[in-house]
Write an enzyme that holds these catalytic residues in place. Structure first.
Site, short mmCIF file in Angstrom:
data_model
loop_
_atom_site.label_atom_id
_atom_site.label_comp_id
_atom_site.label_asym_id
_atom_site.label_seq_id
_atom_site.Cartn_x
_atom_site.Cartn_y
_atom_site.Cartn_z
N ARG A 46 22.90 36.28 22.49
CA ARG A 46 23.25 37.33 22.44
C ARG A 46 22.17 38.67 21.97
O ARG A 46 21.90 38.78 20.85
CB ARG A 46 24.48 37.49 21.53
CG ARG A 46 25.57 36.83 22.11
CD ARG A 46 26.82 37.01 21.39
NE ARG A 46 26.67 36.38 19.96
CZ ARG A 46 27.80 35.98 19.18
NH1 ARG A 46 28.86 36.52 19.39
NH2 ARG A 46 27.43 34.96 17.98
N ASP A 48 19.85 41.84 21.38
CA ASP A 48 20.26 43.19 20.70
C ASP A 48 19.92 44.36 21.78
O ASP A 48 19.22 43.86 22.87
CB ASP A 48 19.59 43.49 19.39
CG ASP A 48 19.88 42.68 18.19
OD1 ASP A 48 21.23 42.17 18.41
OD2 ASP A 48 19.33 42.05 17.64
N TYR A 106 11.89 32.40 22.59
CA TYR A 106 11.83 33.54 22.72
C TYR A 106 10.17 34.10 22.78
O TYR A 106 9.49 33.13 22.15
CB TYR A 106 12.38 34.57 21.35
CG TYR A 106 13.87 34.70 21.49
CD1 TYR A 106 14.30 35.97 21.98
CD2 TYR A 106 14.77 33.82 21.02
CE1 TYR A 106 15.69 36.05 22.22
CE2 TYR A 106 16.12 33.65 21.00
CZ TYR A 106 16.48 35.09 21.44
OH TYR A 106 17.95 35.26 21.47
N ARG A 195 12.39 39.21 15.38
CA ARG A 195 12.01 40.48 14.96
C ARG A 195 11.28 40.74 13.54
O ARG A 195 10.32 41.12 13.35
CB ARG A 195 12.91 41.51 15.41
CG ARG A 195 13.04 41.69 16.83
CD ARG A 195 14.04 42.43 17.22
NE ARG A 195 14.14 43.79 16.58
CZ ARG A 195 14.91 44.93 16.46
NH1 ARG A 195 16.14 44.55 16.92
NH2 ARG A 195 14.90 46.08 16.12
#
Length: 254
Positions: A46, A48, A106, A195
């Site tokens: 999911r 952002d 990622y 992040r």
């Protein structure tokens, strides 16, 4: 199973929101039209607001009259230009893009030269435009593989049963185009985890905080000493892996 690619710049994220434009709403709207009934889309991750995806697996139930090739063409004709269906695969009954995933990957891109200011590049990277000590940042990344509690790198929110993630890959690379790229793979990720890891390692790479902070932060049970999360624009969901028996098409990892 769909494999989606999308530019997250103009989306409020994957998950449907009452007052924002989400990827999930756009996908469900298109496939509901094709199915002739409401459909529900479940993604492997999911993302952002502002986060992109190169190969996001999504499960959705459709009438059997659709072949994979026909469904891909029809969906791409209905979806907005910042979402594309790269592939469609049949899956075994009970297959779920989120629950069945064995791991996810990622990639975060930091642009380190003045070319980062280009409007054609800054939507897909953190336009830092400053040199980084990648050797120090890689030594920090070397601490991440294995099973760790990443509570210090998770956004404050609803408590979770646990904050453990098993990281299998964490590496920094410098490309010829003046970008530093961080790739990380794990069985699961916490909200803002990538992040916040990148934000902390970039601060170390800029000399704003000592390299030894990374080992100390991994031991903490709060995120009060972690650097602010890196901007969303630099982050992209790259792929997910599944058991071979789940997907009846070619390949199980994208």
């Amino acid at each position: 199973m769909l494999v989606l690619e999308y530019d997250g710049t103009r989306f409020c994220g994957w998950q449907s929101q009452p007052d924002g434009r989400s990827v999930q709403q756009a996908v469900e709207g298109a496939f509901s039209r094709l199915a002739g009934a409401p459909t529900r889309a479940t993604a492997a991750g999911r993302t952002d607001a502002g986060v992109h995806a190169h190969a996001m697996p999504v499960t959705i139930t459709m009438p059997e009259r659709w072949s994979c090739a026909e469904l891909q063409r029809a969906a791409n004709a209905l979806l907005p230009p910042d979402i594309a269906v790269r592939a469609v695969y049949p899956v075994q009954n009970g297959g779920n893009a989120r629950r069945s995933a064995l791991g996810r990957r990622y990639c975060y891109t930091v642009a380190t030269t003045e070319e980062a200011r280009s409007p054609f590049r800054n939507r897909r990277a953190w336009a830092l435009a400053r040199p980084l000590d990648l050797e120090a940042m890689q030594r920090c990344a070397d601490l991440l593989p294995g099973l760790h509690d990443f509570r210090a790198f998770a956004a404050v929110g609803e408590p979770k049963p646990h904050y453990r993630c098993h990281v299998t890959e964490a590496r920094w690379e410098h490309d010829d185009d003046g970008c530093a790229r961080f790739t990380i793979s794990a069985d699961r990720f916490l909200h803002h985890m990538v992040r916040m890891l990148v934000g902390t390692m970039v601060d170390i790479g800029l000399g704003r905080r000592p390299e030894g902070d990374m080992a100390r932060l991994i031991q903490l049970d709060h995120n009060g000493n972690t650097s602010p999360p890196a901007p969303a624009a630099g982050l992209a969901f790259m792929s997910a892996g599944y058991p071979a028996e789940l997907v009846t098409g070619n390949g199980v990892s994208w």
